[in-house]
Scaffold this motif. Structure first.
Motif, PDB file in Angstrom:
ATOM      1  N   LYS A  76       0.826  -1.217   0.000  1.00  0.00           N
ATOM      2  CA  LYS A  76       0.000   0.000   0.000  1.00  0.00           C
ATOM      3  C   LYS A  76       0.860   1.269   0.000  1.00  0.00           C
ATOM      4  O   LYS A  76       0.785   2.087  -0.897  1.00  0.00           O
ATOM      5  CB  LYS A  76      -0.912   0.013   1.228  1.00  0.00           C
ATOM      6  N   GLY A  77       1.658   1.426   1.051  1.00  0.00           N
ATOM      7  CA  GLY A  77       2.408   2.672   1.237  1.00  0.00           C
ATOM      8  C   GLY A  77       3.329   3.008   0.084  1.00  0.00           C
ATOM      9  O   GLY A  77       3.382   4.154  -0.368  1.00  0.00           O
ATOM     10  N   ARG A 108       2.955   6.431  -1.952  1.00  0.00           N
ATOM     11  CA  ARG A 108       4.048   7.402  -1.853  1.00  0.00           C
ATOM     12  C   ARG A 108       4.666   7.669  -3.219  1.00  0.00           C
ATOM     13  O   ARG A 108       5.062   8.790  -3.525  1.00  0.00           O
ATOM     14  CB  ARG A 108       5.094   6.923  -0.851  1.00  0.00           C
ATOM     15  N   THR A 109       4.756   6.637  -4.068  1.00  0.00           N
ATOM     16  CA  THR A 109       5.266   6.826  -5.422  1.00  0.00           C
ATOM     17  C   THR A 109       4.356   7.764  -6.198  1.00  0.00           C
ATOM     18  O   THR A 109       4.821   8.679  -6.875  1.00  0.00           O
ATOM     19  CB  THR A 109       5.385   5.471  -6.149  1.00  0.00           C
ATOM     20  N   ALA A 110       3.054   7.536  -6.100  1.00  0.00           N
ATOM     21  CA  ALA A 110       2.096   8.371  -6.827  1.00  0.00           C
ATOM     22  C   ALA A 110       2.146   9.828  -6.356  1.00  0.00           C
ATOM     23  O   ALA A 110       1.985  10.753  -7.151  1.00  0.00           O
ATOM     24  CB  ALA A 110       0.682   7.814  -6.654  1.00  0.00           C
ATOM     25  N   LEU A 111       2.390  10.031  -5.064  1.00  0.00           N
ATOM     26  CA  LEU A 111       2.449  11.378  -4.500  1.00  0.00           C
ATOM     27  C   LEU A 111       3.823  12.025  -4.648  1.00  0.00           C
ATOM     28  O   LEU A 111       4.011  13.158  -4.254  1.00  0.00           O
ATOM     29  CB  LEU A 111       2.085  11.337  -3.016  1.00  0.00           C
ATOM     30  N   GLY A 152      16.499   6.833   2.173  1.00  0.00           N
ATOM     31  CA  GLY A 152      15.366   7.205   1.341  1.00  0.00           C
ATOM     32  C   GLY A 152      14.886   8.617   1.617  1.00  0.00           C
ATOM     33  O   GLY A 152      14.573   9.379   0.708  1.00  0.00           O
ATOM     34  N   LEU A 153      14.856   8.988   2.900  1.00  0.00           N
ATOM     35  CA  LEU A 153      14.422  10.338   3.271  1.00  0.00           C
ATOM     36  C   LEU A 153      15.447  11.377   2.850  1.00  0.00           C
ATOM     37  O   LEU A 153      15.081  12.456   2.379  1.00  0.00           O
ATOM     38  CB  LEU A 153      14.170  10.398   4.787  1.00  0.00           C
ATOM     39  N   ARG A 154      16.730  11.071   2.973  1.00  0.00           N
ATOM     40  CA  ARG A 154      17.762  12.002   2.516  1.00  0.00           C
ATOM     41  C   ARG A 154      17.689  12.216   1.011  1.00  0.00           C
ATOM     42  O   ARG A 154      17.870  13.326   0.521  1.00  0.00           O
ATOM     43  CB  ARG A 154      19.156  11.479   2.879  1.00  0.00           C
ATOM     44  N   LEU A 155      17.439  11.150   0.283  1.00  0.00           N
ATOM     45  CA  LEU A 155      17.329  11.287  -1.169  1.00  0.00           C
ATOM     46  C   LEU A 155      16.175  12.208  -1.551  1.00  0.00           C
ATOM     47  O   LEU A 155      16.293  13.001  -2.464  1.00  0.00           O
ATOM     48  CB  LEU A 155      17.130   9.913  -1.816  1.00  0.00           C
ATOM     49  N   ALA A 156      15.069  12.095  -0.849  1.00  0.00           N
ATOM     50  CA  ALA A 156      13.927  12.964  -1.146  1.00  0.00           C
ATOM     51  C   ALA A 156      14.298  14.416  -0.873  1.00  0.00           C
ATOM     52  O   ALA A 156      13.912  15.301  -1.610  1.00  0.00           O
ATOM     53  CB  ALA A 156      12.733  12.556  -0.301  1.00  0.00           C
TER      54      ALA A 156
END
Length: 200
Positions: free
Chosen positions: A147-148, A152-155, A196-200
């Motif tokens: 789900k997530g 998250r990919t779509a958003l 992952g958060l740093r990349l964003a």
């Protein structure tokens, strides 16, 4: 229905290993036999006080140039992120040109043409001998990756990595290393989520 990649990518597969002498040889032989991508190298990170794992990796590295052994300076175990940083430094010292690193798996990296990083859904398998731990992972990954990850990919939101089944482009890792000294936070026990958060 993904389009073919614009060009063939070269991957460095990073495998941190502590006290893995019983399984690392079989895992490496299976990976070398099964991975059908033509251009990759597996970097295995070991610790100076884990001679059995070093010996198992060295035996395979001596006969197959696709495997590289990297021994860290600190005795183990340390955090997984610390070992990944050892592997990152070994990769840079090797001079190997690479497009991306892969943590554990090398599937579906065609998406790297359009994205800085890819996390494919992880499907954990039930284990009768470990109902609590395996059950926890079954629940967590079913929710997060069933789900997530999709939402998250779509958003276009940050995608916490699972530590496996992910690939990160070279440029993104170099940018993080330039900002933080190394791509992985050696003090963190959840370096995959943090990356992952740093990349964003």
């Amino acid at each position: 229905d993904l389009p073919p990649p614009g060009r063939q990518r070269r991957f460095a597969i990073l495998v941190p290993a502590w006290d893995e002498s019983a399984v690392i040889g079989a895992m490496l032989r299976a990976a070398l036999a099964r991975l059908d991508h033509p251009d990759y190298r597996i970097f295995v990170g070991c610790y100076p006080n884990d001679r059995a794992t070093i010996a198992a990796v060295a035996e395979i590295a001596a006969t197959d140039q696709r495997v590289a052994l990297a021994i860290g300076e600190q005795p183990g175990p340390t955090t997984k992120a610390d070992c990944l940083n050892t592997l990152w430094r070994a990769l840079l010292r090797s001079g190997m040109p690479f497009d991306a690193i892969v943590l554990h798996d090398a599937e579906d990296v065609v998406l790297l043409d359009a994205h800085a990083a890819v996390q494919v859904p992880v499907l954990p398998l039930p284990r009768a001998e470990s109902p609590l731990v395996a059950g926890h992972y079954l629940d967590e990954f079913s929710e997060a990756h069933g789900k997530g990850l999709v939402v998250r990919t779509a958003l276009k939101a940050a995608l916490p990595f699972a530590g496996v089944g992910c690939a990160i482009r070279r440029e993104a890792l170099l940018a993080i290393a330039a900002d933080h000294g190394a791509p992985f936070d050696a003090e963190s026990l959840v370096e995959d989520y943090e990356l992952g958060l740093r990349l964003a």
